[in-house]
Design a protein around this motif. Structure first.
Motif, PDB file in Angstrom:
ATOM      1  N   PRO A 141      17.579  14.331  -1.181  1.00 20.43           N
ATOM      2  CA  PRO A 141      17.093  14.499   0.197  1.00 20.43           C
ATOM      3  C   PRO A 141      16.287  13.302   0.697  1.00 20.43           C
ATOM      4  CG  PRO A 141      15.935  15.974  -1.319  1.00 20.43           C
ATOM      5  CD  PRO A 141      16.986  15.278  -2.119  1.00 20.43           C
ATOM      6  N   GLN A 142      15.787  12.463  -0.221  1.00 21.55           N
ATOM      7  CA  GLN A 142      14.970  11.312   0.195  1.00 21.55           C
ATOM      8  C   GLN A 142      15.811  10.072   0.492  1.00 21.55           C
ATOM      9  OE1 GLN A 142      12.230  13.568   0.268  1.00 21.55           O
ATOM     10  NE2 GLN A 142      11.257  11.582   0.188  1.00 21.55           N
ATOM     11  N   ALA A 149      17.364   7.656  -7.639  1.00 26.55           N
ATOM     12  CA  ALA A 149      17.199   7.894  -9.079  1.00 26.55           C
ATOM     13  C   ALA A 149      17.983   6.908  -9.938  1.00 26.55           C
ATOM     14  CB  ALA A 149      17.628   9.325  -9.393  1.00 26.55           C
ATOM     15  N   ALA A 195      12.670  16.541  -6.044  1.00 30.26           N
ATOM     16  CA  ALA A 195      13.460  17.745  -5.762  1.00 30.26           C
ATOM     17  C   ALA A 195      14.473  18.041  -6.874  1.00 30.26           C
ATOM     18  CB  ALA A 195      14.203  17.590  -4.439  1.00 30.26           C
ATOM     19  N   GLN A 196      14.765  17.051  -7.681  1.00 31.04           N
ATOM     20  CA  GLN A 196      15.644  17.192  -8.859  1.00 31.04           C
ATOM     21  C   GLN A 196      17.110  17.457  -8.551  1.00 31.04           C
ATOM     22  OE1 GLN A 196      14.048  19.336 -12.137  1.00 31.04           O
ATOM     23  NE2 GLN A 196      11.982  18.616 -11.805  1.00 31.04           N
ATOM     24  N   CYS A 199      19.222  15.238  -7.959  1.00 28.45           N
ATOM     25  CA  CYS A 199      19.954  14.133  -8.580  1.00 28.45           C
ATOM     26  C   CYS A 199      20.451  14.507  -9.968  1.00 28.45           C
ATOM     27  CB  CYS A 199      19.065  12.898  -8.650  1.00 28.45           C
ATOM     28  SG  CYS A 199      17.427  13.207  -9.349  1.00 28.45           S
TER      29      CYS A 199
HETATM   30  S1  SF4 Z   1      14.050  13.901  -7.852  1.00 27.07           S
HETATM   31 FE1  SF4 Z   1      16.045  12.987  -7.553  1.00 27.07          FE
HETATM   32  S2  SF4 Z   1      16.928  14.068  -5.810  1.00 27.07           S
HETATM   33 FE2  SF4 Z   1      14.754  14.431  -5.806  1.00 27.07          FE
HETATM   34  S3  SF4 Z   1      13.863  12.891  -4.443  1.00 27.07           S
HETATM   35 FE3  SF4 Z   1      13.726  12.116  -6.529  1.00 27.07          FE
HETATM   36  S4  SF4 Z   1      15.552  10.918  -6.784  1.00 27.07           S
HETATM   37 FE4  SF4 Z   1      15.912  12.226  -5.008  1.00 27.07          FE
END
Ligand code: SF4
Ligand code: SF4
Ligand code: FES
Length: 254
Positions: free
Chosen positions: A170-171, A181, A219-220, A222
């Motif tokens: 989302p980022q 990531a 948010a995970q 990825c």
């Molecule tokens: S955890 Fe992963 S999906 Fe969530 S903001 Fe960071 S890089 Fe993006």
């Protein structure tokens, strides 16, 4: 017996600057055993006709290795970013369901299912995601790596720069600087290498600017979509710790 057909619904656009041509087109192509989405797209290429008989230009897409190694065939299939070469028709549409195929949205669109993933490669250059070896030949062998470290790095080295983690994040967006990531994990990979560690500071510095690791919202998404099951959250946590240490004690190194 009626011939088994594969029903594909493809989101198309004729070029990067032609949003007015954006449209869905549906195709029905002959089923082949063990067929993947690339094979289905190849069938469209052979006979580019929509299911209602309209002759159209062949669908554009990209693929190279055909074994989930190069990442070039990444697209959004049934709503999820993944590789078309490992997306099997039997698993996606066991009962002839429609398979939707769209380009990734987080990269500039080139045409149909083809996007420009250059930003990821530029970011790899920005963080110097390699081991500096030029001019070291005369110095003899470099420092040895322990089997434990090797095991950690092996998992990280499987990244194929496909972009699934960025598509799901989302980022990450086309107009924001966050690197995502994938890049953060590659910094961990090269900073853990015994020779690569000699340039660890430079890589961390690159992630301490605008768009760096601090922009991750944790948010995970990825880690859930990475086809190589790379422990991206561990990488984000580890690199965050290293950047914090550098922020607090970096002046000692100057
Ligand atoms: S955890 Fe992963 S999906 Fe969530 S903001 Fe960071 S890089 Fe993006
Ligand atoms: S980290 Fe995983 S999802 Fe992201 S680019 Fe690498 S292989 Fe693809
Ligand atoms: S063609 Fe290389 S990953 Fe699909």
């Amino acid at each position: 017996m009626a011939e088994r057909l594969v029903h594909l619904k493809v989101l198309r656009q004729d070029g990067p600057d032609k949003p007015e041509t954006r449209r869905w087109e549906e195709f029905k192509v002959p089923y082949l055993p063990q067929m993947n989405v690339v094979a289905a797209l190849q069938q469209i290429q052979k006979r580019p006709k929509t299911h209602d008989g309209k002759e159209v230009a062949p669908v554009a897409w990209e693929a190279s290795c055909l074994e989930e190694i190069c990442g070039s065939c990444t697209m959004v299939i049934n709503g999820r970013a993944r590789q078309a070469c490992s997306a099997l028709v039997d698993a996606l549409a066991p009962n002839g369901e429609v398979i939707t195929v769209e380009p990734m949205t987080k990269f500039p669109l080139l045409r149909d299912l083809q996007v420009d993933r250059q930003r990821m490669f530029d970011n790899l250059k920005k963080v110097k995601a390699w081991v500096f070896l030029d001019g070291t030949h005369e110095l003899g062998p470099g420092p040895r790596e322990s089997p434990g470290a090797q095991e950690v790095r092996y998992a990280l080295s499987k990244c194929m720069t496909c972009g699934c983690c960025l598509e799901a994040c989302p980022q990450f967006a086309q107009d924001v600087p966050f690197v995502g990531a994938q890049i953060i994990s590659q910094v961990r990979l090269f900073n853990l290498h015994p020779s690569g560690a000699m340039n660890a500071g430079e890589r961390l510095d690159a992630l301490m600017t605008d768009g760096g690791v601090a922009d991750c919202g944790k948010a995970q998404n990825c880690v859930e979509v990475c086809p190589k099951e790379i422990p991206l959250i561990d990488s984000i946590a580890s690199v965050s710790r290293e950047t914090t240490k550098r922020l607090l004690f970096g002046w000692l190194l100057k």
